[in-house]
Write a protein that holds these residues in place. Structure first.
Motif, PDB file in Angstrom:
ATOM      1  N   LYS A  35      44.685  44.523  32.250  1.00 30.15           N
ATOM      2  CA  LYS A  35      44.713  45.126  30.748  1.00 30.15           C
ATOM      3  C   LYS A  35      45.438  46.252  30.407  1.00 30.15           C
ATOM      4  CE  LYS A  35      42.533  45.931  26.347  1.00 30.15           C
ATOM      5  NZ  LYS A  35      42.530  47.086  26.228  1.00 30.15           N
ATOM      6  N   TYR A  67      44.087  49.351  31.157  1.00 30.41           N
ATOM      7  CA  TYR A  67      45.140  49.930  31.226  1.00 30.41           C
ATOM      8  C   TYR A  67      44.785  50.743  29.903  1.00 30.41           C
ATOM      9  CZ  TYR A  67      46.782  49.450  36.088  1.00 30.41           C
ATOM     10  OH  TYR A  67      47.230  49.240  37.204  1.00 30.41           O
ATOM     11  N   VAL A  92      44.149  57.496  28.688  1.00 24.91           N
ATOM     12  CA  VAL A  92      43.403  58.242  28.741  1.00 24.91           C
ATOM     13  C   VAL A  92      42.379  57.044  29.982  1.00 24.91           C
ATOM     14  CG1 VAL A  92      42.255  59.090  26.904  1.00 24.91           C
ATOM     15  CG2 VAL A  92      41.246  57.176  28.059  1.00 24.91           C
ATOM     16  N   GLY A 122      40.507  57.761  32.046  1.00 22.26           N
ATOM     17  CA  GLY A 122      38.841  57.036  32.541  1.00 22.26           C
ATOM     18  C   GLY A 122      37.919  57.374  31.561  1.00 22.26           C
ATOM     19  N   TYR A 145      35.537  59.191  29.983  1.00 24.59           N
ATOM     20  CA  TYR A 145      34.678  60.844  30.636  1.00 24.59           C
ATOM     21  C   TYR A 145      33.684  61.126  29.220  1.00 24.59           C
ATOM     22  CZ  TYR A 145      39.567  62.667  30.875  1.00 24.59           C
ATOM     23  OH  TYR A 145      41.450  62.949  31.394  1.00 24.59           O
ATOM     24  N   ASP A 172      34.498  61.473  24.147  1.00 27.09           N
ATOM     25  CA  ASP A 172      35.558  61.868  23.765  1.00 27.09           C
ATOM     26  C   ASP A 172      36.402  62.961  24.412  1.00 27.09           C
ATOM     27  OD1 ASP A 172      38.293  61.111  22.597  1.00 27.09           O
ATOM     28  OD2 ASP A 172      37.231  59.589  20.718  1.00 27.09           O
ATOM     29  N   ARG A 185      39.380  63.228  23.334  1.00 27.06           N
ATOM     30  CA  ARG A 185      40.397  63.727  21.797  1.00 27.06           C
ATOM     31  C   ARG A 185      39.340  64.345  21.075  1.00 27.06           C
ATOM     32  NH1 ARG A 185      44.866  61.384  22.803  1.00 27.06           N
ATOM     33  NH2 ARG A 185      44.465  58.961  24.183  1.00 27.06           N
TER      34      ARG A 185
HETATM   35  P1  ADP Z   1      43.213  50.916  24.053  1.00 22.73           P
HETATM   36  O1  ADP Z   1      44.345  51.057  22.303  1.00 22.73           O
HETATM   37  O2  ADP Z   1      43.876  51.292  25.017  1.00 22.73           O
HETATM   38  O3  ADP Z   1      41.979  49.533  23.743  1.00 22.73           O
HETATM   39  P2  ADP Z   1      41.220  52.484  22.292  1.00 22.73           P
HETATM   40  O4  ADP Z   1      42.028  53.433  21.421  1.00 22.73           O
HETATM   41  O5  ADP Z   1      40.565  50.709  21.941  1.00 22.73           O
HETATM   42  O6  ADP Z   1      42.449  52.135  23.567  1.00 22.73           O
HETATM   43  O7  ADP Z   1      40.191  53.280  23.532  1.00 22.73           O
HETATM   44  C1  ADP Z   1      40.723  54.827  24.133  1.00 22.73           C
HETATM   45  C2  ADP Z   1      40.346  56.106  23.262  1.00 22.73           C
HETATM   46  O8  ADP Z   1      39.067  55.525  23.461  1.00 22.73           O
HETATM   47  C3  ADP Z   1      41.079  56.958  24.165  1.00 22.73           C
HETATM   48  O9  ADP Z   1      42.071  57.669  23.814  1.00 22.73           O
HETATM   49  C4  ADP Z   1      39.753  58.434  22.862  1.00 22.73           C
HETATM   50  O10 ADP Z   1      40.177  58.994  22.382  1.00 22.73           O
HETATM   51  C5  ADP Z   1      38.267  56.967  22.810  1.00 22.73           C
HETATM   52  N1  ADP Z   1      36.863  57.797  23.985  1.00 22.73           N
HETATM   53  C6  ADP Z   1      36.052  57.336  22.709  1.00 22.73           C
HETATM   54  N2  ADP Z   1      35.266  57.535  23.785  1.00 22.73           N
HETATM   55  C7  ADP Z   1      35.142  58.058  24.864  1.00 22.73           C
HETATM   56  C8  ADP Z   1      35.021  58.760  26.073  1.00 22.73           C
HETATM   57  N3  ADP Z   1      34.118  58.659  26.681  1.00 22.73           N
HETATM   58  N4  ADP Z   1      35.775  57.960  27.139  1.00 22.73           N
HETATM   59  C9  ADP Z   1      37.145  58.104  27.148  1.00 22.73           C
HETATM   60  N5  ADP Z   1      38.137  57.555  26.040  1.00 22.73           N
HETATM   61  C10 ADP Z   1      36.780  57.223  24.977  1.00 22.73           C
END
Ligand code: ADP
Ligand code: ASP
Ligand code: MG
Length: 425
Positions: free
Chosen positions: A7, A172, A175, A177, A179, A182, A184
């Motif tokens: 995905k 996919y 980020v 994985g 964490y 967040d 960011r």
């Molecule tokens: P996608 O468009 O690939 O579905 P999302 O924006 O929905 O991506 O999800 C990814 C984002 O989730 C990351 O960029 C990050 O900022 C946020 N995020 C929030 N909490 C976490 C976490 N614990 N680990 C990783 N990412 C996280």
């Protein structure tokens, strides 16, 4: 040979160049002799744009027509990825939600997957033709297009993986994985090698938007093995089959990893925040049986989810203040409903505040260890952060604070629970 569902989220699909990168990653996975199906999101920002169009057309829009509009973003990217794969000499075709079909139930704009007909998909995969499926969209029992709520492509991917009995569902994103919080917001956030379904479910439901909550509950129910990993990698990156990302695993698998020294068990696994809640205070509510039911019944009937609830100790005049939180998007509706019921409830004033945030700490270790909540309260107090409401579950403690203090609170707690990257073994 393995059967893999891949995905790709919005940032991974944002434009021709990114889609070409995705096509290369997909082709590499297929070239390893695997059967592959791909689920895609709309380009980053596209769904927001479409939602705004629907709102501009009609403030109180018909959810069925809203779905027709917002589902279109994924139609575009699924066709583009199929085309790009073909341009690389790879057989591929798109399968829209109504074509498979992805059957959904319940309301428009928040549909749930009921069943996916996997026959066509399996035939396509066996024939070496990569199936590209738009996430987020499905088909209702009465033949109309539906969408599954924001972030719903994660759930589409897990549902496809369950339907074709995939060996793994690779999500996919931008980020590499899951964490400890967040990444960011907290530079010292640490990537987790694995996290349990139960913990991921709690983290997602309290605001870690990396996976849609429903995708995790579905994966837990269906036993789908999820890996979260980055699409922003170059050719010499560790292959997905070597599991460079974060695995979502069962409690038993986690125990094994801990025993084998592959994972370190901490009391708190992760911290999440959510700025999308709002607080309502009703003052001078009669302190008598039935009063609280009068408040919450109309909200329940309107499908407004109440999260935290505090009923203050009754004052001597037989009155009490009741404070609770709801999703910010439902605030106007809730306020109108409560104002209508003012006489029946018998409260004095209604005070609302959407400038709040919920901070949650999650970890299965809490089941057997006390003190997590008090550590949280102390760490926040030491930085002068005031707690407005508290709620707990078996593996989670959440507090409501002023929204301006969100980032500070997350950082302070991350350090307090020993999660900072420099503390890592
Ligand atoms: P996608 O468009 O690939 O579905 P999302 O924006 O929905 O991506 O999800 C990814 C984002 O989730 C990351 O960029 C990050 O900022 C946020 N995020 C929030 N909490 C976490 C976490 N614990 N680990 C990783 N990412 C996280
Ligand atoms: N495009 C939809 C959204 O932005 C679904 C998804 O990307 O998961 O919510
Ligand atoms: Mg997402």
């Amino acid at each position: 040979m393995a059967r893999i569902v891949m995905k790709f989220g919005g940032t991974s699909m944002a434009g021709t160049e990114r889609i070409r990168r995705v096509a290369q990653i997909v082709r590499k996975q297929a070239a390893g002799g695997n059967e592959v199906a791909v689920v895609v999101s709309a380009m980053a920002g596209e769904t927001d744009r479409l939602v705004n169009f629907a709102r501009e057309a009609h403030a109180l829009y018909d959810p069925a027509e809203y779905d027709v509009v917002v589902a279109s973003g994924e139609q575009v990217t699924s066709g583009l990825l199929a085309l790009t794969l073909q341009s690389l000499g790879q057989k591929a075709r798109s399968w829209l939600g109504w074509q498979l079909p992805v059957r959904t139930i319940e309301a428009h704009a928040k549909a749930r997957v009921d069943a996916i007909d996997s026959e066509a998909l399996l035939a396509s995969m066996a024939d070496g033709t990569i199936a590209v499926i738009p996430g987020f969209q499905g088909l209702s029992a009465d033949g109309r297009i539906t969408t599954m709520g924001r972030g719903g492509s994660d759930t589409s991917a897990v549902a496809v993986a369950a339907a074709v009995k995939a060996d793994r569902c690779d999500i996919y994103t931008d980020v590499d994985g899951v964490y400890t919080t967040d990444p960011r917001i907290v530079a010292k956030a640490r990537k987790l090698k694995a996290v349990t379904y139960e913990e991921m479910l709690e983290l997602a439901s309290v605001g870690a938007k990396v996976l849609q909550t429903r995708s995790v509950s579905l994966a837990m129910k269906e036993g789908v093995r999820i890996q979260v990993l980055s699409s922003f990698v170059d050719d010499d990156a560790t292959p997905a089959d070597d599991l460079p990302g974060t695995l979502i695993v069962s409690e038993e698998e986690m125990e094994r990893m801990v025993e084998e020294g592959k994972m370190e068990r901490k009391l708190v696994t992760g911290i999440a925040h959510d700025k999308n809640e709002a607080k309502i205070i009703l003052t001078r509510v009669p302190d008598k049986p039935g009063a609280v039911a009068e408040i919450f019944s109309p909200l329940a009937e309107a499908s407004i989810n109440v999260d935290m609830i505090i009923q203050n100790v009754g004052r001597d005049k037989g009155e009490t203040d009741v404070t609770f939180t709801i999703p910010q998007a439902d605030l106007a509706r809730a306020q109108a409903l409560l104002e209508d019921k003012r006489e029946a409830i018998g409260y004095n004033r209604i005070i609302t505040d959407s400038h709040v945030a919920k901070i949650s700490v999650v970890g299965v270790g809490m089941k057997s260890h006390a003190g997590v909540a008090s550590d949280m309260f102390r760490a926040l107090a030491e930085r002068g952060i005031n707690i407005q409401a508290i709620t707990t579950s078996e593996i989670k403690v959440s507090v409501m604070i002023d929204e301006d203090e969100t980032e500070l609170a997350v950082r302070v707690l991350h350090t307090a629970y020993g999660l900072d990257a420099e503390d890592a073994a």
